[in-house]
Design a protein around this motif. Sequence first.
Motif, PDB file in Angstrom:
ATOM      1  N   ALA A 106       5.120  -2.136  -5.398  1.00 34.40           N
ATOM      2  CA  ALA A 106       4.188  -2.704  -6.387  1.00 34.40           C
ATOM      3  C   ALA A 106       3.649  -1.635  -7.325  1.00 34.40           C
ATOM      4  O   ALA A 106       3.515  -1.875  -8.534  1.00 34.40           O
ATOM      5  CB  ALA A 106       3.037  -3.405  -5.670  1.00 34.40           C
ATOM      6  N   SER A 107       3.368  -0.463  -6.793  1.00 38.34           N
ATOM      7  CA  SER A 107       2.809   0.596  -7.632  1.00 38.34           C
ATOM      8  C   SER A 107       3.822   1.111  -8.649  1.00 38.34           C
ATOM      9  O   SER A 107       3.443   1.711  -9.656  1.00 38.34           O
ATOM     10  CB  SER A 107       2.289   1.749  -6.772  1.00 38.34           C
ATOM     11  OG  SER A 107       3.360   2.448  -6.179  1.00 38.34           O
ATOM     12  N   ARG A 108       5.103   0.854  -8.395  1.00 33.49           N
ATOM     13  CA  ARG A 108       6.171   1.317  -9.296  1.00 33.49           C
ATOM     14  C   ARG A 108       6.926   0.143  -9.929  1.00 33.49           C
ATOM     15  O   ARG A 108       8.015   0.322 -10.461  1.00 33.49           O
ATOM     16  CB  ARG A 108       7.156   2.171  -8.505  1.00 33.49           C
ATOM     17  CG  ARG A 108       6.523   3.361  -7.846  1.00 33.49           C
ATOM     18  CD  ARG A 108       7.502   4.052  -6.913  1.00 33.49           C
ATOM     19  NE  ARG A 108       6.822   5.150  -6.253  1.00 33.49           N
ATOM     20  CZ  ARG A 108       6.862   5.362  -4.954  1.00 33.49           C
ATOM     21  NH1 ARG A 108       7.541   4.567  -4.160  1.00 33.49           N
ATOM     22  NH2 ARG A 108       6.220   6.387  -4.428  1.00 33.49           N
ATOM     23  N   TRP A 109       6.357  -1.059  -9.824  1.00 36.07           N
ATOM     24  CA  TRP A 109       7.085  -2.265 -10.194  1.00 36.07           C
ATOM     25  C   TRP A 109       7.628  -2.280 -11.623  1.00 36.07           C
ATOM     26  O   TRP A 109       8.777  -2.711 -11.825  1.00 36.07           O
ATOM     27  CB  TRP A 109       6.243  -3.515  -9.932  1.00 36.07           C
ATOM     28  CG  TRP A 109       7.025  -4.752 -10.201  1.00 36.07           C
ATOM     29  CD1 TRP A 109       6.788  -5.684 -11.161  1.00 36.07           C
ATOM     30  CD2 TRP A 109       8.201  -5.186  -9.515  1.00 36.07           C
ATOM     31  NE1 TRP A 109       7.735  -6.674 -11.108  1.00 36.07           N
ATOM     32  CE2 TRP A 109       8.615  -6.387 -10.107  1.00 36.07           C
ATOM     33  CE3 TRP A 109       8.957  -4.666  -8.459  1.00 36.07           C
ATOM     34  CZ2 TRP A 109       9.738  -7.090  -9.683  1.00 36.07           C
ATOM     35  CZ3 TRP A 109      10.079  -5.362  -8.023  1.00 36.07           C
ATOM     36  CH2 TRP A 109      10.457  -6.551  -8.644  1.00 36.07           C
ATOM     37  N   LEU A 126       3.654  -2.271  -0.957  1.00 31.82           N
ATOM     38  CA  LEU A 126       2.609  -1.586  -1.726  1.00 31.82           C
ATOM     39  C   LEU A 126       3.207  -0.483  -2.600  1.00 31.82           C
ATOM     40  O   LEU A 126       2.834  -0.315  -3.765  1.00 31.82           O
ATOM     41  CB  LEU A 126       1.557  -0.995  -0.801  1.00 31.82           C
ATOM     42  CG  LEU A 126       0.574  -1.979  -0.187  1.00 31.82           C
ATOM     43  CD1 LEU A 126      -0.280  -1.293   0.878  1.00 31.82           C
ATOM     44  CD2 LEU A 126      -0.308  -2.570  -1.269  1.00 31.82           C
ATOM     45  N   LYS A 127       4.141   0.268  -2.034  1.00 33.07           N
ATOM     46  CA  LYS A 127       4.786   1.335  -2.804  1.00 33.07           C
ATOM     47  C   LYS A 127       5.620   0.758  -3.948  1.00 33.07           C
ATOM     48  O   LYS A 127       5.602   1.277  -5.059  1.00 33.07           O
ATOM     49  CB  LYS A 127       5.639   2.214  -1.898  1.00 33.07           C
ATOM     50  CG  LYS A 127       4.808   3.125  -1.002  1.00 33.07           C
ATOM     51  CD  LYS A 127       5.691   4.043  -0.197  1.00 33.07           C
ATOM     52  CE  LYS A 127       4.867   4.957   0.665  1.00 33.07           C
ATOM     53  NZ  LYS A 127       4.205   6.022  -0.089  1.00 33.07           N
ATOM     54  N   ARG A 172       3.529  -9.668 -12.829  1.00 30.64           N
ATOM     55  CA  ARG A 172       3.000 -10.187 -11.556  1.00 30.64           C
ATOM     56  C   ARG A 172       3.895 -11.299 -11.014  1.00 30.64           C
ATOM     57  O   ARG A 172       4.210 -11.332  -9.828  1.00 30.64           O
ATOM     58  CB  ARG A 172       1.563 -10.684 -11.763  1.00 30.64           C
ATOM     59  CG  ARG A 172       0.951 -11.368 -10.574  1.00 30.64           C
ATOM     60  CD  ARG A 172       0.774 -10.370  -9.423  1.00 30.64           C
ATOM     61  NE  ARG A 172       0.371 -11.033  -8.222  1.00 30.64           N
ATOM     62  CZ  ARG A 172      -0.834 -10.939  -7.691  1.00 30.64           C
ATOM     63  NH1 ARG A 172      -1.751 -10.199  -8.256  1.00 30.64           N
ATOM     64  NH2 ARG A 172      -1.118 -11.569  -6.590  1.00 30.64           N
ATOM     65  N   GLU A 196       3.549  -1.725   3.804  1.00 32.39           N
ATOM     66  CA  GLU A 196       3.462  -0.417   3.155  1.00 32.39           C
ATOM     67  C   GLU A 196       4.566  -0.257   2.106  1.00 32.39           C
ATOM     68  O   GLU A 196       4.345   0.276   1.020  1.00 32.39           O
ATOM     69  CB  GLU A 196       3.538   0.693   4.203  1.00 32.39           C
ATOM     70  CG  GLU A 196       3.129   2.032   3.671  1.00 32.39           C
ATOM     71  CD  GLU A 196       2.994   3.083   4.763  1.00 32.39           C
ATOM     72  OE1 GLU A 196       2.913   4.271   4.392  1.00 32.39           O
ATOM     73  OE2 GLU A 196       2.957   2.740   5.964  1.00 32.39           O
TER      74      GLU A 196
END
Length: 84
Positions: free
Chosen positions: A45-48, A42-43, A5, A39
């Motif tokens: 973050a989902s693959r961070w 967000l994408k 995070r 957007e």
Amino acid sequence: MDHLRADFDCFVTDSTDGLLRTAYLIVWDLREAEDLVQETLLKVASRWPRVRRMERPVAYARRILVNLALDGAARRSRSRRELT
């Protein structure tokens, strides 16, 4: 998990202005550019966990942003044709 995070928060802080400039130069509308950046983030973050290990995560985010803008341009073009 907290370090993921914190790393992502640093990425957002460091990259948002540049992504917003890129988005604005593509769409010439600040509100739409801000939406594209959100957007994109967000994408990312989902693959961070995977993205953070990349050599150039900002370049990856920029590619997502450009693809989103291109997809949106096609949608906007269809909408305009339907209106006329």
